[in-house]
Design a protein around this motif. Structure first.
Motif, PDB file in Angstrom:
ATOM      1  N   VAL A 174       0.732  -1.363   0.043  1.00 19.94           N
ATOM      2  CA  VAL A 174       0.282   0.035  -0.060  1.00 19.94           C
ATOM      3  C   VAL A 174       1.069   1.802  -0.021  1.00 19.94           C
ATOM      4  O   VAL A 174       0.683   2.238  -0.572  1.00 19.94           O
ATOM      5  CB  VAL A 174      -0.942   0.614   1.283  1.00 19.94           C
ATOM      6  N   ASN A 178       1.170   3.847  -2.882  1.00 21.94           N
ATOM      7  CA  ASN A 178       0.670   6.179  -2.804  1.00 21.94           C
ATOM      8  C   ASN A 178       1.808   6.467  -2.886  1.00 21.94           C
ATOM      9  O   ASN A 178       1.578   7.454  -3.290  1.00 21.94           O
ATOM     10  CB  ASN A 178       0.036   5.341  -1.180  1.00 21.94           C
ATOM     11  N   ASP A 295      -6.144   6.418   4.060  1.00 19.21           N
ATOM     12  CA  ASP A 295      -5.442   5.887   4.982  1.00 19.21           C
ATOM     13  C   ASP A 295      -4.491   6.648   5.407  1.00 19.21           C
ATOM     14  O   ASP A 295      -3.353   6.346   5.227  1.00 19.21           O
ATOM     15  CB  ASP A 295      -4.267   5.642   3.090  1.00 19.21           C
ATOM     16  N   THR A 298      -0.966   2.096   6.544  1.00 25.85           N
ATOM     17  CA  THR A 298      -1.593   0.880   5.489  1.00 25.85           C
ATOM     18  C   THR A 298      -1.723  -0.206   5.778  1.00 25.85           C
ATOM     19  O   THR A 298      -3.563  -0.114   4.797  1.00 25.85           O
ATOM     20  CB  THR A 298      -0.161   0.611   5.052  1.00 25.85           C
ATOM     21  N   THR A 300      -5.765   0.477   7.113  1.00 23.41           N
ATOM     22  CA  THR A 300      -6.665   0.866   6.604  1.00 23.41           C
ATOM     23  C   THR A 300      -7.139   1.294   5.310  1.00 23.41           C
ATOM     24  O   THR A 300      -8.151   0.547   5.367  1.00 23.41           O
ATOM     25  CB  THR A 300      -6.491   2.334   7.828  1.00 23.41           C
ATOM     26  N   GLU A 301      -6.274   1.414   4.931  1.00 23.23           N
ATOM     27  CA  GLU A 301      -6.393   1.404   3.233  1.00 23.23           C
ATOM     28  C   GLU A 301      -6.631  -0.175   2.534  1.00 23.23           C
ATOM     29  O   GLU A 301      -7.911  -0.311   2.224  1.00 23.23           O
ATOM     30  CB  GLU A 301      -5.475   1.488   2.289  1.00 23.23           C
ATOM     31  N   ASN A 334      -6.472   6.043  -4.213  1.00 20.43           N
ATOM     32  CA  ASN A 334      -5.246   7.412  -3.847  1.00 20.43           C
ATOM     33  C   ASN A 334      -4.406   7.179  -5.143  1.00 20.43           C
ATOM     34  O   ASN A 334      -2.825   7.252  -4.602  1.00 20.43           O
ATOM     35  CB  ASN A 334      -4.827   6.146  -2.410  1.00 20.43           C
ATOM     36  N   LYS A 340      -0.958   8.968   2.894  1.00 15.36           N
ATOM     37  CA  LYS A 340       0.079   8.583   3.248  1.00 15.36           C
ATOM     38  C   LYS A 340       1.504   9.347   2.579  1.00 15.36           C
ATOM     39  O   LYS A 340       2.566   9.704   3.037  1.00 15.36           O
ATOM     40  CB  LYS A 340       0.392   6.781   2.397  1.00 15.36           C
TER      41      LYS A 340
END
Lengths: 398, 483
Positions: A174, A178, A295, A298, A300-301, A334, A340
């Protein structure tokens, strides 16, 4: 409740966003005014058209003592005596809640044109001295004492790992994605890509979360000009419409509640369900072109993929592993780099996410442009606190 | 009516410092024969009060704390010079006592408190007295006393009648103003002078007199005494005492596996708790009709004779005392010095960072924070800690009953926090599902949280969270179950 009360009644006709990062040369007022002026210029209107404003700022004291505790700050920087301004604070969902309240006022017919400003300054302190200081100096003196923001989400990560076999490498992916995206957005805080090794070998913060699993603390501001949908075409050439902005709160005592799963955020699930119902969405993965999701970490995403219904519960890690959320994936998530990489000045983030979706839907996203070829629809997901406050917005091209 | 000990417990903190390391640090070449084994060191979040609570709960396990109506706390190192630790301990043990007392300033405080507790029973001023004894002495770094001392606690539940597992047969007391160790009110460290002289006119002389007095008083045949729990400044003095004592036979039978050598080797001289902790170790192995002698020393001497009863067989099952000795981790000596503020280090937090606190809040939530009461929804059965006006799960308002949490549970999730400054990083933040069905997320203590896994058994221990406004804030932290 009337899920259609908001639908397509409010347009976003202009947006602005400062560079995110450590804005050492700009005060809270300067960065806020910069975002507002850019939004006004984008909309092509004079500030006098603004009839009311909403200021989203989480805690002007995170980085020392600033104005912004109250709405008068906006009247002050615009030099507009008499302007009605409401300050909104609702954890990290502050920005989108400000958007929601502003949109409601327009849909209700109270105002024709309103301003939303999300503004936060977190870097006027030593790097370890902001949120950590907060953990120590505020909150209950004993219960959960020392539980930090990364700690809150690290607890979810550990449990998701235990139940579904999600790995630190999945989390790192992630961050890599990002950073790849953020490095291509001129206003993102970090203008660099990172490798999987860099992410995995970074120092630990709240194990299992390492440094690259955490969003930074940042300065930044973003602004939106909202107006009655039927006036939008008169005022500007390019605009988007608000399909839905739905919110849900759950207990903030999630980590003291036995009936919590610790593998997902109920607030996200509930807010998304309402927003999808309002927009008539049944299959989010097919209905949404591009998403900006919260996010903060990570994990959380990955949880968001599941809680927003992109994939069933437990399959979030596969969604990133298979590249489905990348710019070339079937649902780019994202494209800006997210919290992030773009940065996370708390009260500004929800408005900034809306700014990114606005760019995307209008085809102005340059190097980070996702193919918007399904329905011309974008999603914004803004989550706050211990996962207890969530706002989900759906926007589309007219 | 029989008066005596109904149950007992002990506590030795988790951290150990090698005596060889202390000797090496200070070049204590001449003391080398004594620098064997390990010294138990209370954690940075422990004090005599919290250690007393640990031992007290060990003793109380299997008994109803609500039946305890007297609580004594003995220590030469109470955390407060003014304010009763016993009152805090009584709350943390969820007793309903109205009589609490701190007995301090003498090495003999532990045995004095036991005697006083037994007298309270005899006088019918209490039905059950919980005697808690804990010490973390304050030797000057670099002295032999520093290497030999250890931190720890013992506790005894005293009562009457058929539950008494060790009956008091007799006692003998001596008071004497002899100069041994001392510490003035404002002194940071213990003072000593001519140790050879002190041992001769103090320790050896007074302890022998007390033992002889006890034997005369009780007319017991010394050959019948199975075990002796006796204060000794160090291993050398203990050996010398054992050779000369009228109880030589008992010493011989205990040998090097006796409680004093065992504690000295693995924990150290526990100060006021040293002889009492030995008595607990003896009781754990005792059989009915064994005679046991307890001798405390300091500004005189106390000697007690106990006879073990049949009730010893009915003692509630609980963790063995050796669990406290065998579960441990090594601590570098510099951190042991730092824990006791004997070593300067860059402050963990900027000086202006003091945790927010509120006396009204601490008072309002005292039953949760100290007594560890959860509330149970009478409608849906959900448990909540701390208390709240409504049940979040079912919506019921103001309809709860109180549940005392057993301080046991399993790990639902956890993180190891590197961002939050702590003397031994990382500190854990552990989400615990308690045995009763509550969920509590609180910081960890004692050991590396990374050794945990989801589902592990853990227990709660009373600890100091911080000292905002110079007030130790006590509540429950989480640690891996010590068994």
């Amino acid at each position: 409740m009337n899920p259609n009360a908001l639908r397509d009644k409010v347009a976003i006709i202009g947006m602005g966003c400062t560079q995110f990062g450590a804005l050492q040369d700009k005060s809270f007022a300067e960065q806020g005014l910069e975002a507002v002026n850019e939004a006004l210029a984008d909309a092509g209107i004079e500030k006098d058209r603004i009839e009311a404003a909403w200021l989203g700022t989480f805690d002007p004291n995170v980085g020392g003592s600033f104005p912004g505790y109250a709405g008068d700050f906006v009247a002050d920087i615009l030099g507009m005596p008499g302007l009605p301004v409401t300050r909104v604070t609702n954890y990290c969902a502050t920005g989108m809640d400000a958007m929601r309240n502003a949109a409601i006022s327009v849909a209700a017919g109270l105002y024709d044109v309103v301003l939303v400003l999300g503004n936060e300054k977190m870097r006027d302190v030593a790097s370890r001295d902001s949120l950590i200081r907060q953990v120590v100096t505020t909150g209950h003196p004993l219960v959960q004492k020392g539980l930090s923001a990364p700690g809150l989400f690290g607890l979810m990560a550990r449990r998701h790992m235990a139940e579904f076999g999600t790995t630190r490498e999945d989390l790192a992916r992630v961050a890599v994605k990002n950073h790849y995206n953020g490095a291509r957005h001129p206003k993102a805080m970090f203008q660099k890509e990172i490798s999987l090794e860099t992410a995995l070998n970074a120092p630990m913060i709240s194990e299992p979360l390492g440094l690259y699993d955490c969003c930074p603390t940042s300065d930044g501001a973003a602004a939106a000009i909202l107006c009655r949908a039927d006036l939008a075409a008169e005022l500007t050439d390019a605009y988007i419409l608000i399909e839905a902005i739905e919110m849900a709160t759950v207990t903030g005592g999630r980590y003291g509640r036995r009936n919590e799963s610790l593998i997902g955020f109920e607030a996200t699930q509930l807010a998304a369900k309402r927003a999808y119902a309002a927009a008539g969405i049944e299959e989010p993965i097919r209905a949404i072109d591009v998403a900006e999701v919260h996010d903060c970490f990570t994990i959380t995403e990955i949880l968001n993929y599941e809680d927003l219904g992109f994939v069933p519960k437990g399959q979030g890690a596969a969604f990133i592993r298979e590249g489905r959320s990348s710019l070339e994936g079937d649902l780019p998530v994202n494209p800006s780099g997210g919290l992030k990489c773009f940065g996370h000045p708390i009260g500004a983030s929800g408005v900034r996410m809306t700014y990114v979706i606005y760019e995307q839907l209008l085809g102005r996203a340059g190097n980070t442009q996702a193919p918007v070829n399904k329905n011309g629809r974008g999603l914004v997901h803004n989550l706050g606190g211990p996962g207890s406050v969530c706002v989900v917005g759906l926007y589309h091209r007219p | 009516m029989t008066i005596g000990i109904v149950d007992f417990g002990m506590y030795i903190p988790h951290y150990r410092v090698s005596r060889a390391e202390i000797g090496e640090a200070w070049k204590l070449e001449q003391a080398k024969p004594l620098l064997i084994g390990e010294r138990a060191v209370a954690g940075y979040d422990e004090d005599s009060l919290t250690m007393a609570v640990e031992a007290a709960w060990h003793a109380l396990e299997g008994h109803d704390p609500a039946a305890v109506d007297g609580l004594l706390f003995a220590s030469t190192t109470p955390p407060f010079a003014e304010k009763s630790s016993a009152a805090v301990i009584a709350a943390a043990c969820d007793t309903a006592v109205s009589r609490t007392l701190d007995i301090t300033t003498s090495l003999r405080a532990g045995t004095a408190a036991l005697g006083l507790g037994l007298d309270m029973l005899r006088a019918h001023s209490a039905e059950q007295v919980l005697v808690t004894i804990a010490d973390m002495r304050r030797p000057e770094p670099g002295t032999l006393l520093d290497a030999i001392s250890g931190d720890g606690a013992a506790a005894f539940l005293l009562g009457r009648g058929e539950n008494v597992l060790a009956e008091l047969v007799g006692a003998f007391h001596l008071s004497d103003p002899v100069i041994d160790t001392w510490r003035r009110s404002d002194d940071r460290y213990l003072q000593t002078d001519d140790e050879a002289f002190t041992n001769q006119v103090g320790y050896f002389s007074l302890v022998q007199q007390a033992v002889k007095g006890l034997l005369a008083e009780t007319a017991v045949d010394p050959a019948r005494v199975k075990g002796v729990a006796i204060y000794a400044p160090d291993g050398r003095a203990y050996m010398k005492m054992a050779k000369k004592s009228p109880l030589g036979m008992a010493f011989m039978q205990m040998g090097m596996e006796g409680p004093a050598p065992y504690l000295l080797m693995h924990a150290g001289n526990l100060g006021a708790a040293f002889a009492p902790a030995q008595l607990a170790l003896l009781l754990e192995k005792a059989s009915p009709d064994d005679y046991l002698v307890l001798v405390g020393y300091g500004d005189g001497a106390d000697a007690y004779l106990f006879r073990v009863t049949e009730a010893i067989k009915g003692r509630p099952e609980k963790r063995p005392l050796s669990a406290w000795i065998n579960t441990k981790s090594q601590l570098p000596y510099n951190l042991a010095l730092y824990f006791r503020e004997n070593l300067r280090q860059k402050p963990l937090f900027p000086p202006d960072v003091d945790p927010w606190t509120s006396l009204p809040l601490l008072h309002r939530e005292r039953n949760e924070l100290l007594r560890f009461h959860a509330q149970k929804c009478n409608n849906c059965g959900a448990l909540w800690w701390p208390h709240r006006p409504n049940c979040y799960d079912c919506g019921e308002q103001h309809n709860f009953s109180t549940v005392r949490l057993s301080r046991r549970g399993t790990v639902a999730s956890f993180v190891a926090e590197w961002a939050i400054p702590t003397p031994v990083p990382p500190v854990g933040m552990i989400t615990v599902d308690t045995a009763e069905g509550a969920r509590i997320t609180n910081p960890s203590t004692d050991g590396d949280p990374r050794q945990l896994t989801v589902g592990d058994e853990v227990e709660f221990a009373l600890r100091i969270f911080h000292t905002a406004r110079k007030l130790p804030h006590y509540s429950w932290k989480v640690r891996k179950l010590r068994v």
